[in-house]
Design an enzyme around this catalytic site. Structure first.
Site, PDB file in Angstrom:
ATOM      1  N   HIS A  13       0.840  -1.192   0.000  1.00  0.00           N
ATOM      2  CA  HIS A  13       0.000   0.000   0.000  1.00  0.00           C
ATOM      3  C   HIS A  13       0.875   1.242   0.000  1.00  0.00           C
ATOM      4  O   HIS A  13       2.085   1.166   0.245  1.00  0.00           O
ATOM      5  CB  HIS A  13      -0.954   0.019   1.201  1.00  0.00           C
ATOM      6  CG  HIS A  13      -0.314  -0.289   2.524  1.00  0.00           C
ATOM      7  ND1 HIS A  13       0.710   0.456   3.038  1.00  0.00           N
ATOM      8  CD2 HIS A  13      -0.564  -1.273   3.419  1.00  0.00           C
ATOM      9  CE1 HIS A  13       1.051  -0.042   4.210  1.00  0.00           C
ATOM     10  NE2 HIS A  13       0.310  -1.114   4.465  1.00  0.00           N
TER      11      HIS A  13
HETATM   12  P1  TYD Z   1      -2.002  -3.339   7.748  1.00  0.00           P
HETATM   13  O1  TYD Z   1      -1.959  -1.906   7.322  1.00  0.00           O
HETATM   14  O2  TYD Z   1      -2.753  -4.293   6.872  1.00  0.00           O
HETATM   15  O3  TYD Z   1      -0.531  -3.909   8.007  1.00  0.00           O
HETATM   16  P2  TYD Z   1       0.741  -3.970   7.006  1.00  0.00           P
HETATM   17  O4  TYD Z   1       1.011  -2.562   6.560  1.00  0.00           O
HETATM   18  O5  TYD Z   1       1.877  -4.509   7.844  1.00  0.00           O
HETATM   19  O6  TYD Z   1       0.432  -4.878   5.868  1.00  0.00           O
HETATM   20  O7  TYD Z   1      -2.618  -3.366   9.222  1.00  0.00           O
HETATM   21  C1  TYD Z   1      -2.985  -4.576   9.868  1.00  0.00           C
HETATM   22  C2  TYD Z   1      -4.123  -4.283  10.838  1.00  0.00           C
HETATM   23  O8  TYD Z   1      -3.709  -3.404  11.871  1.00  0.00           O
HETATM   24  C3  TYD Z   1      -5.327  -3.657  10.168  1.00  0.00           C
HETATM   25  O9  TYD Z   1      -6.490  -4.249  10.719  1.00  0.00           O
HETATM   26  C4  TYD Z   1      -5.276  -2.207  10.596  1.00  0.00           C
HETATM   27  C5  TYD Z   1      -4.559  -2.254  11.925  1.00  0.00           C
HETATM   28  N1  TYD Z   1      -3.735  -1.075  12.196  1.00  0.00           N
HETATM   29  C6  TYD Z   1      -4.108  -0.213  13.215  1.00  0.00           C
HETATM   30  O10 TYD Z   1      -5.131  -0.410  13.901  1.00  0.00           O
HETATM   31  N2  TYD Z   1      -3.333   0.890  13.479  1.00  0.00           N
HETATM   32  C7  TYD Z   1      -2.201   1.151  12.778  1.00  0.00           C
HETATM   33  O11 TYD Z   1      -1.504   2.157  13.048  1.00  0.00           O
HETATM   34  C8  TYD Z   1      -1.823   0.243  11.706  1.00  0.00           C
HETATM   35  C9  TYD Z   1      -0.585   0.497  10.901  1.00  0.00           C
HETATM   36  C10 TYD Z   1      -2.630  -0.848  11.463  1.00  0.00           C
END
Ligand code: TYD
Length: 138
Positions: A53
């Site tokens: 992303h």
């Molecule tokens: P995600 O953005 O998919 O992780 P990555 O970038 O490692 O692929 O986030 C995973 C989960 O965590 C999703 O349900 C959203 C949550 N999350 C939060 O609640 N707060 C945050 O600051 C972040 C980065 C993620």
């Protein structure tokens, strides 16, 4: 200047003594932004790819405080791969860069410092949409 040209490796001061090592990171001093949030990523198997992303506004610094991983950064024009494997090294990522984290060691813990509070609406999770937005900004 392309966003990837703003990506940089940061080397933090290790405070070493007979008790071990300590690294301190202060916003706007050791990294280019004020720290509004931190999160950490661990327990990912080697074959997993995380991230995939871009963020419209958030800037990040990522540090593998334990173990190692790789991060691939794309800005629609160029891409770069960095190995994160030192607790005193960080990578600074500006906004509007596509990132993918992979090749996690079993003990990998990535500490992520962010310039903004969490807002799921600032995430672009579709690569084609990301490319379209990058082209529009040019
Ligand atoms: P995600 O953005 O998919 O992780 P990555 O970038 O490692 O692929 O986030 C995973 C989960 O965590 C999703 O349900 C959203 C949550 N999350 C939060 O609640 N707060 C945050 O600051 C972040 C980065 C993620």
């Amino acid at each position: 200047m392309s966003q990837i040209d703003k990506v940089k490796l940061l080397s933090f001061k290790e405070n070493c003594d007979e008790r071990g090592k300590l690294v301190a990171i202060e916003g706007l001093k050791d990294i280019p932004f004020d720290i509004k949030r931190l999160f950490y990523i661990y327990g990912s198997d080697t074959e997993i790819v995380r991230g995939c992303h871009a963020n419209r506004h958030s800037e990040f610094v990522m540090v593998n405080v334990c173990g190692s991983s790789k991060v691939k950064i794309m800005d629609g024009l160029k891409d770069k791969v960095f190995m994160l494997d030192k607790p005193y090294m960080g990578i600074y990522l500006p906004n509007m860069t596509w990132k993918e984290m992979y090749d996690f060691s079993p003990d990998s813990v990535i500490l992520v410092l962010a310039s903004e509070p969490y807002d799921p609406n600032e995430y672009i999770r579709n690569f084609e949409e990301f490319l379209r937005k990058v082209k529009k900004c040019e």
